[in-house]
Every structure is written in structure tokens, then in C-alpha cells.
Write a protein that holds these residues in place. Structure first.
Motif, PDB file in Angstrom:
ATOM      1  N   MET A   1      30.595  -9.532  -0.213  1.00  0.00           N
ATOM      2  CA  MET A   1      31.083  -8.664  -1.286  1.00  0.00           C
ATOM      3  C   MET A   1      30.007  -7.677  -1.717  1.00  0.00           C
ATOM      4  N   HIS A   2      30.473  -6.465  -2.009  1.00  0.00           N
ATOM      5  CA  HIS A   2      29.585  -5.414  -2.515  1.00  0.00           C
ATOM      6  C   HIS A   2      30.393  -4.506  -3.428  1.00  0.00           C
ATOM      7  N   GLU A   3      29.959  -4.404  -4.682  1.00  0.00           N
ATOM      8  CA  GLU A   3      30.612  -3.548  -5.674  1.00  0.00           C
ATOM      9  C   GLU A   3      32.105  -3.844  -5.780  1.00  0.00           C
ATOM     10  N   GLY A   4      32.429  -5.143  -5.807  1.00  0.00           N
ATOM     11  CA  GLY A   4      33.802  -5.562  -6.050  1.00  0.00           C
ATOM     12  C   GLY A   4      34.704  -5.618  -4.840  1.00  0.00           C
ATOM     13  N   ARG A   5      34.205  -5.254  -3.683  1.00  0.00           N
ATOM     14  CA  ARG A   5      35.015  -5.250  -2.457  1.00  0.00           C
ATOM     15  C   ARG A   5      34.413  -6.167  -1.401  1.00  0.00           C
ATOM     16  N   VAL A   6      35.266  -6.706  -0.534  1.00  0.00           N
ATOM     17  CA  VAL A   6      34.789  -7.417   0.651  1.00  0.00           C
ATOM     18  C   VAL A   6      34.546  -6.375   1.730  1.00  0.00           C
ATOM     19  N   VAL A   7      33.272  -6.205   2.090  1.00  0.00           N
ATOM     20  CA  VAL A   7      32.920  -5.155   3.044  1.00  0.00           C
ATOM     21  C   VAL A   7      32.837  -5.675   4.475  1.00  0.00           C
ATOM     22  N   GLU A   8      32.737  -7.002   4.621  1.00  0.00           N
ATOM     23  CA  GLU A   8      32.692  -7.582   5.967  1.00  0.00           C
ATOM     24  C   GLU A   8      33.063  -9.048   5.873  1.00  0.00           C
ATOM     25  N   SER A   9      33.795  -9.545   6.852  1.00  0.00           N
ATOM     26  CA  SER A   9      34.133 -10.962   6.898  1.00  0.00           C
ATOM     27  C   SER A   9      34.298 -11.398   8.339  1.00  0.00           C
ATOM     28  N   GLY A  10      34.100 -12.697   8.565  1.00  0.00           N
ATOM     29  CA  GLY A  10      34.266 -13.204   9.914  1.00  0.00           C
ATOM     30  C   GLY A  10      33.602 -14.552  10.078  1.00  0.00           C
ATOM     31  N   ASP A  11      33.579 -15.022  11.306  1.00  0.00           N
ATOM     32  CA  ASP A  11      32.910 -16.266  11.637  1.00  0.00           C
ATOM     33  C   ASP A  11      31.436 -16.188  11.250  1.00  0.00           C
ATOM     34  N   ARG A  12      30.913 -17.309  10.753  1.00  0.00           N
ATOM     35  CA  ARG A  12      29.524 -17.331  10.272  1.00  0.00           C
ATOM     36  C   ARG A  12      28.539 -16.789  11.302  1.00  0.00           C
ATOM     37  N   ASP A  13      28.617 -17.294  12.544  1.00  0.00           N
ATOM     38  CA  ASP A  13      27.640 -16.891  13.547  1.00  0.00           C
ATOM     39  C   ASP A  13      27.772 -15.412  13.896  1.00  0.00           C
ATOM     40  N   ALA A  14      29.000 -14.895  13.855  1.00  0.00           N
ATOM     41  CA  ALA A  14      29.203 -13.480  14.145  1.00  0.00           C
ATOM     42  C   ALA A  14      28.613 -12.611  13.046  1.00  0.00           C
ATOM     43  N   VAL A  15      28.853 -12.996  11.786  1.00  0.00           N
ATOM     44  CA  VAL A  15      28.335 -12.203  10.671  1.00  0.00           C
ATOM     45  C   VAL A  15      26.816 -12.251  10.625  1.00  0.00           C
ATOM     46  N   PHE A  16      26.245 -13.438  10.838  1.00  0.00           N
ATOM     47  CA  PHE A  16      24.792 -13.561  10.794  1.00  0.00           C
ATOM     48  C   PHE A  16      24.134 -12.979  12.045  1.00  0.00           C
ATOM     49  N   GLY A  17      24.799 -13.130  13.183  1.00  0.00           N
ATOM     50  CA  GLY A  17      24.184 -12.702  14.434  1.00  0.00           C
ATOM     51  C   GLY A  17      24.358 -11.241  14.748  1.00  0.00           C
ATOM     52  N   ALA A  18      25.494 -10.661  14.359  1.00  0.00           N
ATOM     53  CA  ALA A  18      25.754  -9.253  14.670  1.00  0.00           C
ATOM     54  C   ALA A  18      26.494  -8.589  13.511  1.00  0.00           C
ATOM     55  N   PRO A  19      25.846  -8.444  12.353  1.00  0.00           N
ATOM     56  CA  PRO A  19      26.513  -7.837  11.190  1.00  0.00           C
ATOM     57  C   PRO A  19      26.913  -6.394  11.474  1.00  0.00           C
ATOM     58  N   ARG A  20      28.120  -6.047  11.038  1.00  0.00           N
ATOM     59  CA  ARG A  20      28.626  -4.700  11.292  1.00  0.00           C
ATOM     60  C   ARG A  20      28.341  -3.731  10.145  1.00  0.00           C
ATOM     61  N   HIS A  21      28.331  -4.240   8.920  1.00  0.00           N
ATOM     62  CA  HIS A  21      28.195  -3.361   7.763  1.00  0.00           C
ATOM     63  C   HIS A  21      26.721  -3.235   7.357  1.00  0.00           C
ATOM     64  N   GLU A  22      26.330  -2.052   6.927  1.00  0.00           N
ATOM     65  CA  GLU A  22      24.940  -1.807   6.545  1.00  0.00           C
ATOM     66  C   GLU A  22      24.498  -2.703   5.394  1.00  0.00           C
ATOM     67  N   TYR A  23      25.419  -2.966   4.454  1.00  0.00           N
ATOM     68  CA  TYR A  23      25.067  -3.818   3.322  1.00  0.00           C
ATOM     69  C   TYR A  23      24.773  -5.243   3.782  1.00  0.00           C
ATOM     70  N   THR A  24      25.553  -5.757   4.736  1.00  0.00           N
ATOM     71  CA  THR A  24      25.295  -7.092   5.287  1.00  0.00           C
ATOM     72  C   THR A  24      23.936  -7.136   5.962  1.00  0.00           C
ATOM     73  N   ARG A  25      23.615  -6.107   6.703  1.00  0.00           N
ATOM     74  CA  ARG A  25      22.304  -6.054   7.369  1.00  0.00           C
ATOM     75  C   ARG A  25      21.175  -6.046   6.347  1.00  0.00           C
ATOM     76  N   THR A  26      21.394  -5.347   5.232  1.00  0.00           N
ATOM     77  CA  THR A  26      20.379  -5.310   4.174  1.00  0.00           C
ATOM     78  C   THR A  26      20.188  -6.691   3.550  1.00  0.00           C
ATOM     79  N   LEU A  27      21.299  -7.400   3.291  1.00  0.00           N
ATOM     80  CA  LEU A  27      21.202  -8.749   2.743  1.00  0.00           C
ATOM     81  C   LEU A  27      20.431  -9.668   3.688  1.00  0.00           C
ATOM     82  N   LEU A  28      20.762  -9.617   4.961  1.00  0.00           N
ATOM     83  CA  LEU A  28      20.111 -10.496   5.932  1.00  0.00           C
ATOM     84  C   LEU A  28      18.634 -10.161   6.100  1.00  0.00           C
ATOM     85  N   ALA A  29      18.300  -8.883   5.995  1.00  0.00           N
ATOM     86  CA  ALA A  29      16.900  -8.477   6.132  1.00  0.00           C
ATOM     87  C   ALA A  29      16.047  -9.003   4.984  1.00  0.00           C
ATOM     88  N   ALA A  30      16.693  -9.300   3.859  1.00  0.00           N
ATOM     89  CA  ALA A  30      15.954  -9.781   2.690  1.00  0.00           C
ATOM     90  C   ALA A  30      15.693 -11.280   2.727  1.00  0.00           C
TER      91      ALA A  30
END
Length: 283
Positions: free
Chosen positions: A231-260
Motif C-alpha cells: 500500500m502507498h497513499e491509500g492504494r494497493v500499488v502491487e500485489s502477488g506471491d511473496r517470492d515474486a514481490v520480494f524477488g522481482a518487484p514491479r512498482h518503484e515504491y515496492t523497490r524503495t521499501l525493499l531497498a530500506a
């Protein structure tokens, strides 16, 4: 997804808040805290809802649990629309969907004993306590790893991890099918977090519970979740299987979260897993 029909479904959830302040006759500003969120939780799976503070994830949890009314959208439980249900229909929904909150001490009445806390949901719904309050509470305390002889104690007499186990026992009392964990381990020490996570896993295996797990700690999410919604600013910006989201995030916000997320050296992680196996815990 597990291939089965979802137990709990949210479609197009919106929640707006009118902001106070400004000139007396001026038009009030409106904050859209949740903006068109879709979620599904199936039996035996954990959907993690993640995002930074203020992203709307806890508000979404309260909408799904019917602790807040949605401005728009629907909530369905086992195929039944419960968005506007009241009275007996809402009680039935409460039996099926329970919440474990972030701060165990603020969510437990300090003037009530464990026995009264655990049996309160049944009492409020006008249901009989199977086997009597004392025996029922003792059995639940044993299930969540607490000493049954402490059922007459008060919340302040327990540690944070123990108090959270009382909250879990209270949630289990009505036999739910879905448990919403709203930052349920974020206030606990790391070692205690691991114990509570293992407890949640065991209960899920035993009962086939579906979890909606609200969290900002991605390391915890990676241990527990089957699917992830970001979730980002009230919206779901990306969803999927855990390994897919962690291994190959599609949304820039997800990549920013993982980088932190702090990186752990591989040899440290291998040693941790070896210790967990030696103890017989889930790695």
C-alpha cells in the motif's frame, strides 16, 4: 492463492475523513485515507498488507473488520455482503473475523482478569461458554503457550509477549476463520516476535486460519506471508506471491521499501537457520 474460494473479500474499499479547522463557513477538506482497495484472504493462507506509516494499511484493516464503516466499497465474508450488517448478522461476522491489535496492553482491559477477557466475546454475543469459563480459559491459555494457572491474573502481571498471547487467545475464543493481525508483533522484542510468529504459524496449521497480516517490517512479512499487497497513499500499488514481490518487484515504491531493509550476511542467516532447526523451531 490457494485455489479455493476466498473467506474474506474487499472490493473497492474507500474511506474518507473530513478534516477539521479552517474558516467557519469554508468547505471542509476531505482526506481519502483508503482509495479503492481490493483484497482477498483464503483459508490457511497469510496475506500481508505492507507499507510505510500513513499508507492506509491499518485503516484498511479496520474497514475489513467492520470497526470502521466504509465510505464506499464492499466487504464480503464467505460470499455474504456484510458491509452494512448490524445486530445478529454483525455478531455472526464477528465470530468469523477477529482482530489482534498492535499494543496488547491497550487492547486488554487492565481491570479484568484473563478469564474475563478471554470469555468476553462469547458473553457479549450471548453465547454459552463451553465447559464453563474457568475450564474454557485454561484450555485456551494452554493452546497459546501460557500457564493455565494464571487465568485469574491481570494484564499488568504479564510481559508484552505474554499479553499478546492473551490477545490471541481472546481472538480464538469465538472460533474465527480469519484473524486480522494489525502490527501484532511490531511492539515486541525480536526474540519474542519469533515466538509469537511461530505460535501464529502453528495455529494456522491446526485450524486452517486465514490471516490478514498488517506490517511495516518486511523481514517479518517474508517469514510469515504467502502473498503480499503493498500500500502507498491509500492504494494497493502491487500485489502477488511473496517470492515474486520480494524477488522481482514491479512498482518503484515496492523497490524503495525493499531497498530500506537492512541486509543480513548469508553466513549469519545460515547459522540462524541451523540454530532454529536444532531447537525444532520453524526456520
Amino acid at each position: 492463492m490457494t485455489g479455493t474460494a476466498p473467506l474474506l473479500t474487499a472490493r473497492g474499499l474507500v474511506r474518507e475523513f473530513t478534516l477539521r479547522g479552517g474558516a467557519p463557513f469554508a468547505r471542509r477538506a476531505v482526506l481519502r485515507a483508503v482509495d479503492g482497495v481490493d483484497l482477498e484472504v483464503c483459508a490457511g493462507e497469510t496475506l500481508a498488507l505492507v507499507g510505510e506509516s500513513g499508507s492506509g494499511k491499518s485503516t484498511t484493516a479496520r474497514l475489513v473488520a467492520r470497526l470502521l464503516d466504509a465510505t464506499a466499497g464492499t466487504v464480503e465474508f464467505e460470499g455474504e455482503d456484510v458491509t452494512r450488517r448490524t445486530g445478529a448478522a454483525l455478531h455472526r461476522f464477528r465470530s468469523g473475523v477477529q482482530v489482534v491489535f498492535q499494543d496488547p496492553y491497550s487492547s486488554l482491559n487492565p481491570r479484568h482478569t484473563v478469564e474475563r477477557i478471554v470469555t468476553a466475546p462469547l458473553t457479549y454475543q450471548g453465547r454459552e461458554v463451553p465447559g464453563g469459563a474457568r475450564a474454557f480459559t485454561r484450555a485456551l491459555m494452554e493452546r497459546v503457550g501460557l500457564d493455565p494457572d494464571h487465568s485469574t491474573r491481570y494484564p499488568a502481571q504479564f510481559s508484552g509477549g505474554q499479553a499478546q498471547r492473551i490477545g490471541i487467545a481472546r481472538a480464538l475464543a469465538v472460533g474465527p476463520k480469519v484473524v486480522i493481525c494489525d502490527e501484532a508483533v511490531s511492539a515486541l522484542d525480536v526474540s519474542v516476535q519469533a515466538q509469537v510468529i511461530n505460535l501464529l504459524r502453528r495455529l494456522q496449521r491446526e485450524e486452517g486460519l486465514g490471516y490478514l497480516f498488517i506490517a511495516h517490517d518486511l523481514a517479518v512479512v517474508r517469514q510469515l506471508a504467502d502473498r503480499v499487497a503493498v500500500m502507498h497513499e491509500g492504494r494497493v500499488v502491487e500485489s502477488g506471491d511473496r517470492d515474486a514481490v520480494f524477488g522481482a518487484p514491479r512498482h518503484e515504491y515496492t523497490r524503495t521499501l525493499l531497498a530500506a531493509v537492512p541486509r543480513i550476511r548469508p553466513e549469519w542467516e545460515a547459522a540462524r537457520r541451523a540454530r532454529a532447526r536444532d531447537r525444532g523451531d520453524d526456520a
